[in-house]
Write a protein that holds these residues in place. Sequence first.
Motif, short mmCIF file in Angstrom:
data_model
loop_
_atom_site.label_atom_id
_atom_site.label_comp_id
_atom_site.label_asym_id
_atom_site.label_seq_id
_atom_site.Cartn_x
_atom_site.Cartn_y
_atom_site.Cartn_z
N ARG A 218 0.82 -1.21 0.00
CA ARG A 218 0.00 0.00 0.00
C ARG A 218 0.85 1.26 0.00
O ARG A 218 0.50 2.25 -0.63
CB ARG A 218 -0.96 0.02 1.19
N LEU B 110 -12.89 11.24 -6.73
CA LEU B 110 -12.50 10.17 -5.81
C LEU B 110 -11.54 10.69 -4.75
O LEU B 110 -11.69 10.39 -3.56
CB LEU B 110 -11.85 9.03 -6.59
N LEU C 290 -12.03 10.77 -0.70
CA LEU C 290 -11.07 10.20 0.24
C LEU C 290 -10.58 11.22 1.26
O LEU C 290 -9.79 10.87 2.15
CB LEU C 290 -9.87 9.62 -0.52
N LEU D 154 -4.70 7.19 0.36
CA LEU D 154 -4.51 6.36 -0.83
C LEU D 154 -4.23 4.91 -0.45
O LEU D 154 -4.67 3.99 -1.15
CB LEU D 154 -3.36 6.92 -1.68
N ASP E 284 -5.40 3.36 2.23
CA ASP E 284 -6.68 2.76 2.63
C ASP E 284 -7.52 2.41 1.41
O ASP E 284 -8.18 1.36 1.37
CB ASP E 284 -7.46 3.74 3.53
N TRP E 285 -7.52 3.27 0.42
CA TRP E 285 -8.26 2.99 -0.82
C TRP E 285 -7.66 1.79 -1.53
O TRP E 285 -8.39 0.92 -2.04
CB TRP E 285 -8.22 4.23 -1.73
N GLN F 286 -8.87 -1.50 -0.20
CA GLN F 286 -10.20 -1.86 -0.70
C GLN F 286 -10.12 -2.42 -2.12
O GLN F 286 -10.82 -3.38 -2.47
CB GLN F 286 -11.11 -0.64 -0.66
#
Length: 307
Positions: free
Chosen positions: A98, A141, A145, A160, A162-163, A166
């Motif tokens: 990430r 987006l 966020l 970013l 955390d996104w 997902q």
Amino acid sequence: MLFSSAVDTAIGLMMVYLTLSLICTSINEAIAGLLRLRARNLFNEVSRALGDTTVRNGFWESSLIRSLSRGQGLLNFKTPPTPVPVVTKMQAPSYLDRRDFALALIDTLRHIDRSKLGENRSIDFAGLEQKIDKNSPLPRLLTTLGIDATSTIEETKKALGDWFDQVMERASGVYKRWMSLLSFGVALALTVAINADTLQIARTFWQDDGLRAAVVESAMRLPKSSSDVPPALPDLAQVKGLLPLPLGWSMSTSSGEDLNALLPKGLGLLLTAFAVTLGAPFWFDLLSRFVAIRNSGPPESKKSPDG
């Protein structure tokens, strides 16, 4: 006696399923590695999430992503400079952290809007929206966020990241569905190739006391849990004592078998293929439970109060 024979037959079937599952797992891993299915899945899902072509190409051209990709590495700076090739799905990394995703995307957006990002400032949204497709959902987006012109780099990286988590959850689900289809295809091909007919195998185990006892003895030698830690999954070498098995096609099999014989054969092969698709961990865990049941013996019948 009937209880013991039934349990032993079930153990024999599960040993067959465990063995074939281990073989299928090895084949699946070989196919996935050869076709780079994990890397291609990650490439497709990340590209889909980024959406905009400019951002997507810039992301896969970034130095960080290139350094993690297969056969790419860092660029050799030459004079005159050569065009930067985009990382393809066959070259994409199989795994992406990430933090690396966030850093690569921030670097991509910085180069797109040509802004000078300081240590405490995030993305120049005005400059970004002028350089990408006006219909791109990316600016909206980023706003969703919680990323705006006042966000720090650390806040942007966390949002970013955390996104990305997902996105990877969805990618993991897609990959599992594709691997399930692959597993069933491999299991069906292997089952047909060696004639692993569940109905025939069960019938042979039920009728052949010697074979049934040999297979149960093999099951008893498999590793068992000595504490709360589950035992390691056995490999093929540990279950080779399963042989000989009622597997393989007979040379005397007639090619003109009638429908009454073909339907049970097809059903038995399909049952084996579906069972093998459940995976070696499933059958190993269930096998351990049945071995424990066998060791404990049949349940005692309750006596009536009248004696």
